[in-house]
Design an enzyme around this catalytic site. Structure first.
Site, PDB file in Angstrom:
ATOM      1  N   CYS A 168      -0.321  -1.429   4.840  1.00  0.00           N
ATOM      2  CA  CYS A 168      -0.298  -2.327   3.690  1.00  0.00           C
ATOM      3  C   CYS A 168       0.159  -1.638   2.404  1.00  0.00           C
ATOM      4  O   CYS A 168       0.266  -2.287   1.363  1.00  0.00           O
ATOM      5  CB  CYS A 168      -1.661  -2.970   3.506  1.00  0.00           C
ATOM      6  SG  CYS A 168      -2.172  -3.925   4.953  1.00  0.00           S
ATOM      7  N   HIS A 308      -5.478  -3.956  -5.349  1.00  0.00           N
ATOM      8  CA  HIS A 308      -5.284  -4.248  -3.923  1.00  0.00           C
ATOM      9  C   HIS A 308      -6.162  -5.435  -3.554  1.00  0.00           C
ATOM     10  O   HIS A 308      -5.703  -6.363  -2.893  1.00  0.00           O
ATOM     11  CB  HIS A 308      -5.623  -3.014  -3.093  1.00  0.00           C
ATOM     12  CG  HIS A 308      -5.275  -3.140  -1.655  1.00  0.00           C
ATOM     13  ND1 HIS A 308      -3.995  -3.429  -1.226  1.00  0.00           N
ATOM     14  CD2 HIS A 308      -6.031  -3.019  -0.529  1.00  0.00           C
ATOM     15  CE1 HIS A 308      -3.980  -3.479   0.104  1.00  0.00           C
ATOM     16  NE2 HIS A 308      -5.200  -3.251   0.541  1.00  0.00           N
ATOM     17  N   GLU A 319     -12.495   0.133  -4.628  1.00  0.00           N
ATOM     18  CA  GLU A 319     -11.407   0.116  -5.598  1.00  0.00           C
ATOM     19  C   GLU A 319     -11.942   0.025  -7.026  1.00  0.00           C
ATOM     20  O   GLU A 319     -11.421   0.693  -7.932  1.00  0.00           O
ATOM     21  CB  GLU A 319     -10.449  -1.039  -5.318  1.00  0.00           C
ATOM     22  CG  GLU A 319      -9.216  -1.002  -6.207  1.00  0.00           C
ATOM     23  CD  GLU A 319      -8.152  -2.014  -5.813  1.00  0.00           C
ATOM     24  OE1 GLU A 319      -7.036  -1.928  -6.377  1.00  0.00           O
ATOM     25  OE2 GLU A 319      -8.420  -2.882  -4.955  1.00  0.00           O
ATOM     26  N   LYS A 340      -3.892 -11.722  -4.509  1.00  0.00           N
ATOM     27  CA  LYS A 340      -4.133 -12.064  -3.101  1.00  0.00           C
ATOM     28  C   LYS A 340      -5.102 -13.233  -2.961  1.00  0.00           C
ATOM     29  O   LYS A 340      -5.174 -13.864  -1.906  1.00  0.00           O
ATOM     30  CB  LYS A 340      -4.680 -10.847  -2.342  1.00  0.00           C
ATOM     31  CG  LYS A 340      -3.675  -9.734  -2.117  1.00  0.00           C
ATOM     32  CD  LYS A 340      -4.281  -8.610  -1.276  1.00  0.00           C
ATOM     33  CE  LYS A 340      -3.308  -7.474  -1.067  1.00  0.00           C
ATOM     34  NZ  LYS A 340      -3.095  -6.676  -2.294  1.00  0.00           N
ATOM     35  N   HIS A 345      -2.880 -11.847   1.958  1.00  0.00           N
ATOM     36  CA  HIS A 345      -2.448 -10.458   2.065  1.00  0.00           C
ATOM     37  C   HIS A 345      -1.166 -10.403   2.890  1.00  0.00           C
ATOM     38  O   HIS A 345      -1.178 -10.659   4.092  1.00  0.00           O
ATOM     39  CB  HIS A 345      -3.563  -9.645   2.728  1.00  0.00           C
ATOM     40  CG  HIS A 345      -3.354  -8.173   2.696  1.00  0.00           C
ATOM     41  ND1 HIS A 345      -2.206  -7.576   2.231  1.00  0.00           N
ATOM     42  CD2 HIS A 345      -4.181  -7.150   3.086  1.00  0.00           C
ATOM     43  CE1 HIS A 345      -2.325  -6.267   2.333  1.00  0.00           C
ATOM     44  NE2 HIS A 345      -3.505  -5.986   2.842  1.00  0.00           N
ATOM     45  N   PHE A 408      -4.109   0.879   6.216  1.00  0.00           N
ATOM     46  CA  PHE A 408      -4.786   1.519   7.338  1.00  0.00           C
ATOM     47  C   PHE A 408      -4.187   2.909   7.573  1.00  0.00           C
ATOM     48  O   PHE A 408      -2.970   3.100   7.507  1.00  0.00           O
ATOM     49  CB  PHE A 408      -4.617   0.688   8.614  1.00  0.00           C
ATOM     50  CG  PHE A 408      -5.446  -0.569   8.657  1.00  0.00           C
ATOM     51  CD1 PHE A 408      -6.372  -0.881   7.685  1.00  0.00           C
ATOM     52  CD2 PHE A 408      -5.288  -1.465   9.711  1.00  0.00           C
ATOM     53  CE1 PHE A 408      -7.130  -2.039   7.737  1.00  0.00           C
ATOM     54  CE2 PHE A 408      -6.037  -2.637   9.782  1.00  0.00           C
ATOM     55  CZ  PHE A 408      -6.952  -2.916   8.795  1.00  0.00           C
TER      56      PHE A 408
END
Length: 422
Positions: A168, A308, A319, A340, A345, A408
């Site tokens: 991502c 994010h 975050e 998002k 996403h 990831f």
């Protein structure tokens, strides 16, 4: 050596909230959700039955039959968004003398042609008793770098050309690579961004098995709810956003419009877990600090952070911890939002989409909202005194905007855009 300045001169978009840039931006400002029941396949037996799909897209309106056989949906999205961006930039307009040997393409994907892979695997299972038979376009349709290849062939761009895969964080990494190539003098312009189309059984089923997706099937449009106590996972999105980056003097020489300047980029690794972010936000801290250092900016210079912010129970917390650590008291003076909450996403395309939103936020002096916020959780380690720009856009001058993408494998990539000043 003296690094060259890099600006954004073109934008193109196919997103869950619009099939062009300005529609996507208006809907983001208005807080429109792109979520709804999945239409790409029958998801009735899946734990999650909704996603943020691109609406009303028909590849046959953009490609002839022969070309369609060569393009997975993610690559179709990428090429269409690239056409919009190149047209918007005027880079290839009649009368321009652009040296296409010095224009490159870096368009990322976190997964690539998942639908093509699924189709071919199913075809093999049906016919394996008669020997393997595969579509001759199977491999070039599936691989995650092929979108860049198609775009370069369409325009005869002979400059640097490759794809980036970092889950991502992919399109933020692509953006940083494109930025570096121009400022080092290795290209005059770069077409960059990301594309993804993974809303198919393997994509939804795979993320479901990890308990990563929201299962709020009764109310898809409110399922993506970053920083809310009731968040239960992210909502899958799809689409493509492509940006044209250009060396400043090259852009000025041809009278190009400029959305924003690319100020810096930072990268890091959590080196912690296969899928989870570092609980104290270590990698995010390093990535943001590296980006600030690269841009020669201080925390107080940033007015907006597009986080994010995927709406996962753990990721949102880490975050925010990282932001407080990096920005200190300045964290209370800037705006924070997660787009998002509206788009879902977009995996490998999400960084590019959020870079576009940052550029437009700078242009229009407005911060898009984080929608669907109902309540915080006092027991969580989230500082709700920060300005999360919940539920409604906020007007304010934006000198510089920072955007985070985490993937990831512990991949972290942060970009900073700033208002262009001569």
């Amino acid at each position: 050596m003296e690094l060259k300045r890099v600006v954004i001169t073109g934008l193109g978009a196919l997103t869950p909230i619009g099939n062009d840039v300005e529609t996507s931006w208006k809907n983001a400002i208005d807080g429109v959700s792109g979520a709804g029941p999945i239409t790409h396949f029958d998801a009735s037996l899946f734990k999650t039955q909704f996603a943020c799909e691109v609406k009303g897209f028909d590849g046959a309106q953009h490609f002839d039959r022969k070309k369609l056989r060569q393009l997975d949906l993610y690559a179709q999205y990428a090429v269409v968004a690239a056409r919009q961006a190149v047209d918007d930039s005027g880079l290839m307009a009649e009368g321009n003398t652009t040296d296409t040997n010095r224009v490159g393409v870096i368009v990322a994907a976190g997964i690539g042609g998942l639908h093509t892979f699924e189709e071919e695997a199913g075809y093999y299972e049906m016919h394996k008793e008669n020997g393997p038979k595969y579509n001759p376009f199977f491999i070039p349709k599936m691989i995650a770098d092929i979108a860049s290849g198609h775009i370069s062939m369409e325009y005869a761009f002979h400059g640097p050309n490759f794809g980036v895969v970092s889950a991502c964080a992919s399109s933020n990494n692509a953006i940083i690579d494109a930025f570096n190539l121009i400022r080092l003098g290795k290209a005059d312009a770069m077409v960059t961004g990301g594309a993804e189309a993974a809303i198919y059984p393997a994509g939804v089923g795979g993320f479901n098995s990890m308990h990563a997706l929201s299962t709020r099937n009764e109310s898809p449009e409110t399922a993506s709810r970053p920083f809310s106590k009731s968040r239960d996972g992210f909502v899958m999105g799809e689409g493509s956003v492509v940006l044209v980056f250009e060396e400043l003097e090259h852009a000025l020489a041809r009278g190009a419009k400029i959305y924003a300047e690319v100020a810096g980029g930072g990268m890091s690794a959590d080196a912690y877990h296969l899928t989870a972010t570092h609980p104290e936000g270590l990698g995010a801290i390093l990535s943001m600090q590296n980006a600030l250092d690269d841009a020669h900016l201080k925390p107080e210079d940033i007015d907006y952070i597009n986080v994010h912010g995927t709406s996962t129970p753990v990721g949102d917390i880490s975050e925010v911890k990282a932001i407080v650590e990096v920005f200190g008291e300045s964290a209370h003076k800037l705006n924070i939002s997660s787009t998002k909450s509206m788009t879902g996403h977009l995996l490998g395309a999400t960084g590019a989409m959020e870079a576009m939103f940052c550029a437009l936020a700078i242009r229009d002096s407005i911060v898009p909202p984080t929608i669907n916020h109902e309540e915080g959780d006092e027991d969580e380690e989230i500082d709700y005194t920060l300005n999360f720009t919940f539920n409604r856009a906020e007007h304010r001058p934006i000198r510089a905007a920072l955007s985070n993408s985490f993937g990831f494998g512990g991949h972290n990539a942060t970009i900073i855009l700033k208002k262009y000043e001569a």
